[in-house]
Design an enzyme around this catalytic site. Structure first.
Site, mmCIF file in Angstrom:
data_model
loop_
_atom_site.group_PDB
_atom_site.id
_atom_site.type_symbol
_atom_site.label_atom_id
_atom_site.label_comp_id
_atom_site.label_asym_id
_atom_site.label_seq_id
_atom_site.Cartn_x
_atom_site.Cartn_y
_atom_site.Cartn_z
ATOM 1 N N ASP A 229 0.884 -1.163 0.000
ATOM 2 C CA ASP A 229 0.000 0.000 0.000
ATOM 3 C C ASP A 229 0.925 1.217 0.000
ATOM 4 O O ASP A 229 2.126 1.096 0.208
ATOM 5 C CB ASP A 229 -0.911 -0.045 1.239
ATOM 6 C CG ASP A 229 -2.114 0.872 1.071
ATOM 7 O OD1 ASP A 229 -3.122 0.658 1.760
ATOM 8 O OD2 ASP A 229 -2.046 1.799 0.233
ATOM 9 N N TRP A 230 0.338 2.354 -0.222
ATOM 10 C CA TRP A 230 1.173 3.569 -0.388
ATOM 11 C C TRP A 230 1.782 3.971 0.961
ATOM 12 O O TRP A 230 1.077 4.386 1.859
ATOM 13 C CB TRP A 230 0.336 4.675 -1.013
ATOM 14 C CG TRP A 230 0.451 4.717 -2.520
ATOM 15 C CD1 TRP A 230 0.829 5.778 -3.292
ATOM 16 C CD2 TRP A 230 0.219 3.644 -3.430
ATOM 17 N NE1 TRP A 230 0.825 5.447 -4.622
ATOM 18 C CE2 TRP A 230 0.474 4.140 -4.755
ATOM 19 C CE3 TRP A 230 -0.167 2.310 -3.317
ATOM 20 C CZ2 TRP A 230 0.360 3.354 -5.898
ATOM 21 C CZ3 TRP A 230 -0.288 1.528 -4.462
ATOM 22 C CH2 TRP A 230 -0.030 2.044 -5.723
#
Ligand code: GLC
Length: 636
Positions: A229-230
């Protein structure tokens, strides 16, 4: 293979660079080796492609795209074909906007109604979640665009999402929190998957070899790109070692330097790096080979499909005296600011900049209803002096039928935070009570992405739940209210009377370092049915403007069959649901569990034989026998 040869020519530093993003949204390319860049973009129910300033929270503007109903909404359709069609439309828009991988669908299990991102997920049930997610994935990838189911795994709260440790027993992990992803991976065959921010039993998902190697790759046969995920890559070397291919977004040169240094110091075997690069390039070349840029998509056609999807997902919860559907020309009073400024999607990384937006007020004339009057009744802003409710009540007194539009507003639910309670805003509740004091024909139309309490339920004659219907949600709701569409939605999550009834309430969300999944398997209906606790509306519930009868149930070796008849005078749809349980079984388990379903559209009077086969999940439960490392499957 082509990419094996490329790897043999690449320098260590170049291979290391491939394992990190080039910037917020792109993977790294090397034209000298013919390696293309890929553009990744949110989101699960509409493209959020940012051409200018980029962020992963939906703060900066994005290019206009169709905002389809959210996953929580479409899950109520129980219609895999519908999900696949939405996936195709998303894929078409990705081709037009230059996106190679769509970061969705989201399919985390709704462990607790207060999770801020429940609007973005399908269900409390892993089977329904997985089937719907697999449908979206198939649809997206039919267009040569990669899908990226998320957030893998056990990510059921927003509080401290980047560091929280989900502590869950093995059986609950497998049966509840992984089965949806298992179905999505095996039946959708996604080109990518996104790991969750959190730890699972102490190990970050993106650096978790048990999750990424033993389960995802070896057990399920996943062969696509594993991306963080970011900001979800905590130890990039550990991640690559464990099976993750891509840390997003770019960490500048840092990621590549870490990898290069680790190889040189023998902390990371270069063969492991080459294995990851090979797996990464295989998918990059697959996608770039299938993907093609197209011109603009058909905005109106996509909008009309968003309307169809939303209307087929509406759940009719109550319809006393058959008040609905409303007749053509019926004079109605419309109350609630949502009728003017609709609540139609969630907030955060899934936020879509719509191509157009229907509202009740701008669509009601076309619906054939006669708008007698409108009153906002409340506003999103905080302090009103109470006149808004007084004015609404005055207007409602003289109306034949009152439509109240209420639910959860943008401040009530969002990515990044969990709800504090399960109520709709107090002023919405007060409005509904006040209006129902002066008019006996009140219909409440709800917009909310998650479960809400309805203490006013017995005060109103009808309740229709549109969830978050997307940019065409308002016209979809009017299609249902006027009978253009016969509501066929069935709840994909349980509606307890009050939050105090929720099994995980005492330890949700995990406020310290850990979030203990102490309720185990007993999530949603698996709890309420097993302990025989009544709920306001059960999982799988929904009414129709027609009636259905089931007959000739047969249970065979391979599955069940029955004959369903539309016994009413209107065409309509029902969802045949198959639950399996084993009373008095050797091993404890929920009273019943969903193991199959069929959405059936029938004309008035039509009858049809439905078969639901037993699949490999029908009778299984997953006791991980540690001494043998095998899974025991008990037959029922
Ligand atoms: C966000 C979300 C994820 C999204 C990503 C990119 O933090 O958790 O769902 O796809 O970042 O915006």
């Amino acid at each position: 293979m082509k990419y094996q040869e490329i790897i043999s020519h690449m320098k260590l530093g170049e291979k290391a660079e491939l394992m990190s993003g080039k910037d917020t949204w792109r993977t790294k390319g090397f034209s000298e080796y013919g390696i293309p860049e890929l553009f990744l973009s949110d989101g699960p129910h509409g493209l959020r492609k940012q051409a200018g300033a980029s962020d992963h929270l939906g703060l900066n503007a994005s290019i206009p795209a169709t905002c389809f109903p959210t996953a929580a909404t479409v899950a109520n359709s129980w219609d895999e074909d519908l999900g696949e069609k939405i996936g195709e439309y998303l894929g078409e828009e990705a081709q037009a906007l230059g996106v190679h991988i769509i970061l969705g669908p989201g399919l985390n299990v709704k462990r607790n109604p207060l999770c801020g991102r429940n609007f973005e997920y399908f269900s409390e049930d892993p089977y329904l979640s997985g089937k719907m997610a697999a449908a979206y994935i198939r649809g997206i990838q039919k267009k040569g665009v990669g899908a990226c189911p998320k957030h893998f795994a056990v990510n059921s709260q927003e509080l401290r999402r980047m560091s929280n440790n989900s502590v869950v027993d093995e059986r609950t992990l497998r049966e509840i929190y992984l089965t949806g992803f298992e179905i999505a991976v095996k039946e959708g065959k996604p080109k990518a998957i996104m790991t969750s921010y959190n730890r699972i039993n102490g190990v970050y998902a993106n650096e978790n070899p048990y999750l990424l190697q033993d389960i995802l790759k070896k057990d399920w046969g996943f062969d696509g790109i594993v991306m963080s995920d970011w900001g979800g890559s905590n130890d990039h070397v550990e991640g690559v070692q464990s099976g993750s291919h891509l840390e997003m977004p770019s960490t500048g040169k840092m990621g590549a330097c870490q990898i290069e240094r680790a190889v040189k110091k023998k902390h990371l075997d270069e063969n492991i790096l080459d294995e990851r690069v090979g797996e990464f390039l295989k998918t990059v070349f697959q996608i770039s080979g299938e993907w093609k840029k197209t011109e603009m998509f058909d905005v109106e056609e996509h909008h009309q499909f968003a309307r169809k999807a939303a209307s087929e997902s509406v759940v009719l919860l109550k319809n006393e005296d058959k008040l609905l559907p409303l007749r053509h020309g019926e004079k109605v009073a419309v109350i609630g600011e949502f009728a003017d400024i609709p609540r139609y999607q969630g907030a955060g990384s899934s936020l879509v900049n719509t191509t157009m937006l229907d509202t009740i007020l701008n669509s009601i004339e076309k619906s054939g209803l006669d708008l007698a009057a409108y009153a906002p009744g409340y506003t999103r802003k905080g302090n009103e002096n109470g006149n808004l409710i007084k004015n609404a009540v005055k207007m409602a007194q003289n109306a034949g039928v009152v439509l109240v539009f209420a639910g959860l507003d943008e401040n009530s639910e969002s990515e990044g935070l969990d709800r504090e309670h399960m109520r709709i805003p107090q002023k919405h509740t007060e409005l509904i009570h006040a209006v129902s004091e002066v008019n006996e024909n009140v219909i409440v139309a709800l917009s909310a992405g998650a479960v809400v309490e309805m203490p006013w339920e017995d005060k109103v004659k009808a309740i229709v739940h549109g969830y978050l219907g997307g940019q065409a949600g308002a016209s979809a709701m009017l299609d249902v209210l006027t009978g253009v569409v016969n509501p066929g939605g069935r709840l994909s999550e349980s509606y307890p009377f009050f939050y105090e009834d929720v099994p995980s309430r005492r330890y949700y969300p995990g406020k310290e370092k850990t979030s203990e999944y102490r309720e185990g398997l007993y999530v949603g209906y698996r709890y309420y049915d097993t302990v025989e606790k009544g709920v306001r509306y059960p999982f799988g519930y929904g009414l129709s403007y027609t009636t259905f009868a089931y007959a000739d149930l047969e249970i065979k070796e391979t599955g069940v069959s029955l004959v369903i008849t539309n016994t009413g005078n209107q065409d309509g749809s029902d969802v045949v649901q198959m639950y399996i349980g084993l009373p008095g079984g050797e091993v404890f388990r929920p009273k019943k569990e969903l193991k199959g379903f069929r959405k059936v559209f029938l004309k008035a009077g039509e009858r049809r034989k439905i078969e639901i086969p037993f699949d490999d999940k029908a009778f299984r439960f997953l006791i991980h026998l540690l001494e043998s490392g095998k899974q025991k499957q008990e037959s029922i």
